[in-house]
Design a protein around this motif. Structure first.
Motif, PDB file in Angstrom:
ATOM      1  N   SER A  31      55.064   3.603  36.291  1.00 17.06           N
ATOM      2  CA  SER A  31      55.263   2.951  37.582  1.00 17.06           C
ATOM      3  C   SER A  31      56.165   3.748  38.525  1.00 17.06           C
ATOM      4  CB  SER A  31      55.842   1.557  37.380  1.00 17.06           C
ATOM      5  OG  SER A  31      57.133   1.641  36.816  1.00 17.06           O
ATOM      6  N   PHE A  32      56.927   4.689  38.016  1.00 15.91           N
ATOM      7  CA  PHE A  32      57.869   5.437  38.852  1.00 15.91           C
ATOM      8  C   PHE A  32      57.182   6.192  39.995  1.00 15.91           C
ATOM      9  CE2 PHE A  32      60.495   9.137  39.848  1.00 15.91           C
ATOM     10  CZ  PHE A  32      61.633   8.479  40.294  1.00 15.91           C
ATOM     11  N   PRO A  33      56.112   6.968  39.752  1.00  9.21           N
ATOM     12  CA  PRO A  33      55.487   7.682  40.877  1.00  9.21           C
ATOM     13  C   PRO A  33      54.976   6.738  41.973  1.00  9.21           C
ATOM     14  CG  PRO A  33      54.689   8.571  38.804  1.00  9.21           C
ATOM     15  CD  PRO A  33      55.486   7.341  38.483  1.00  9.21           C
ATOM     16  N   ALA A  34      54.335   5.648  41.577  1.00  5.00           N
ATOM     17  CA  ALA A  34      53.808   4.710  42.576  1.00  5.00           C
ATOM     18  C   ALA A  34      54.939   4.053  43.358  1.00  5.00           C
ATOM     19  CB  ALA A  34      52.946   3.653  41.897  1.00  5.00           C
ATOM     20  N   SER A  35      55.991   3.632  42.649  1.00  9.78           N
ATOM     21  CA  SER A  35      57.107   2.993  43.350  1.00  9.78           C
ATOM     22  C   SER A  35      57.854   3.986  44.234  1.00  9.78           C
ATOM     23  CB  SER A  35      58.053   2.333  42.354  1.00  9.78           C
ATOM     24  OG  SER A  35      58.581   3.297  41.473  1.00  9.78           O
ATOM     25  N   THR A  36      57.923   5.239  43.821  1.00  5.61           N
ATOM     26  CA  THR A  36      58.554   6.265  44.645  1.00  5.61           C
ATOM     27  C   THR A  36      57.757   6.494  45.930  1.00  5.61           C
ATOM     28  OG1 THR A  36      59.420   7.348  42.671  1.00  5.61           O
ATOM     29  CG2 THR A  36      59.371   8.652  44.694  1.00  5.61           C
ATOM     30  N   ILE A  37      56.457   6.551  45.811  1.00  2.00           N
ATOM     31  CA  ILE A  37      55.607   6.745  46.992  1.00  2.00           C
ATOM     32  C   ILE A  37      55.729   5.546  47.929  1.00  2.00           C
ATOM     33  CG2 ILE A  37      53.209   6.891  47.762  1.00  2.00           C
ATOM     34  CD1 ILE A  37      52.688   8.633  45.265  1.00  2.00           C
ATOM     35  N   ILE A  38      55.763   4.355  47.383  1.00  2.00           N
ATOM     36  CA  ILE A  38      55.927   3.158  48.217  1.00  2.00           C
ATOM     37  C   ILE A  38      57.293   3.171  48.909  1.00  2.00           C
ATOM     38  CG2 ILE A  38      56.207   0.643  48.129  1.00  2.00           C
ATOM     39  CD1 ILE A  38      54.046   0.618  45.952  1.00  2.00           C
ATOM     40  N   PHE A  39      58.335   3.539  48.177  1.00  5.12           N
ATOM     41  CA  PHE A  39      59.675   3.612  48.756  1.00  5.12           C
ATOM     42  C   PHE A  39      59.728   4.635  49.888  1.00  5.12           C
ATOM     43  CE2 PHE A  39      63.940   5.517  48.802  1.00  5.12           C
ATOM     44  CZ  PHE A  39      64.679   4.391  49.147  1.00  5.12           C
ATOM     45  N   ILE A  40      59.147   5.812  49.676  1.00  5.74           N
ATOM     46  CA  ILE A  40      59.128   6.847  50.714  1.00  5.74           C
ATOM     47  C   ILE A  40      58.354   6.351  51.931  1.00  5.74           C
ATOM     48  CG2 ILE A  40      58.238   9.142  51.291  1.00  5.74           C
ATOM     49  CD1 ILE A  40      58.982   9.975  48.412  1.00  5.74           C
ATOM     50  N   GLY A  41      57.246   5.667  51.707  1.00  8.58           N
ATOM     51  CA  GLY A  41      56.474   5.113  52.821  1.00  8.58           C
ATOM     52  C   GLY A  41      57.268   4.111  53.628  1.00  8.58           C
ATOM     53  N   ILE A  42      58.007   3.249  52.943  1.00  4.14           N
ATOM     54  CA  ILE A  42      58.832   2.266  53.638  1.00  4.14           C
ATOM     55  C   ILE A  42      59.930   2.960  54.438  1.00  4.14           C
ATOM     56  CG2 ILE A  42      60.509   0.402  53.269  1.00  4.14           C
ATOM     57  CD1 ILE A  42      58.703  -0.536  50.953  1.00  4.14           C
ATOM     58  N   MET A  43      60.536   3.987  53.870  1.00  4.54           N
ATOM     59  CA  MET A  43      61.575   4.725  54.582  1.00  4.54           C
ATOM     60  C   MET A  43      61.007   5.426  55.821  1.00  4.54           C
ATOM     61  SD  MET A  43      64.504   4.278  53.277  1.00  4.54           S
ATOM     62  CE  MET A  43      64.101   2.603  52.877  1.00  4.54           C
ATOM     63  N   ILE A  44      59.801   5.958  55.721  1.00  4.98           N
ATOM     64  CA  ILE A  44      59.166   6.598  56.872  1.00  4.98           C
ATOM     65  C   ILE A  44      58.905   5.566  57.969  1.00  4.98           C
ATOM     66  CG2 ILE A  44      57.009   7.677  57.661  1.00  4.98           C
ATOM     67  CD1 ILE A  44      56.996   9.235  55.011  1.00  4.98           C
TER      68      ILE A  44
END
Length: 150
Positions: free
Chosen positions: A51-64
């Motif tokens: 789950s780490f890669p998916a959650s990292t991508i979601i987190f980066i998207g939210i930050m963007i």
């Protein structure tokens, strides 16, 4: 975002993170005796690793999204401020023109405004001694003028 959230939810894509599914996949690689001492820990670590890669991508998207919203707000404020300064500057210019027209005769006021817009009118740093060097006539003949001395 669509591929990470909507498609997996509709197509049961998040099932790969379930405890039972991971336990089943670990049993393919390890025997029950090897997994018994740390089965819960192994399952939790595998869940985290998947789950780490998916959650990292979601987190980066939210930050963007947050950063773009913040920059959008600042650009709007900057635009509004520039527009307000422009309006105030135009208002001050009109007030100056009205003041000159109320103090001086129309021809003198127009001459001063022309000199002001061309940039050759005296500013506060220059002295009045240089007035002849700028081809500016301070005295003029005017008809029907009354001067009141008090």
């Amino acid at each position: 975002l669509v591929m990470l959230v909507i498609v997996p939810v509709v197509g049961d894509g998040w099932v790969i993170f379930s405890y039972e599914r991971i336990e089943e996949s670990l049993s393919l690689y390890y025997t029950q005796e090897e997994l018994a001492p740390c089965q819960d820990l192994c399952v939790r670590m595998t869940q985290w690793n998947r789950s780490f890669p998916a959650s990292t991508i979601i987190f980066i998207g939210i930050m963007i999204i947050i950063a773009s919203f913040s920059s959008s707000v600042s650009f709007r404020r900057l635009y509004t401020t520039k527009r307000l300064v422009r309006v105030l500057t135009m208002q001050q210019k009109k007030d100056r023109e009205d003041l000159l027209l109320s103090i001086f005769p129309k021809s003198v006021a127009k001459h001063m405004l022309e000199k002001q817009t061309s940039g050759t009118l005296l500013d506060s740093k220059r002295s009045l001694r240089n007035i002849d060097a700028q081809n500016y006539t301070a005295a003029r003949m005017h008809q029907n003028v009354t001067i009141l001395f008090t």
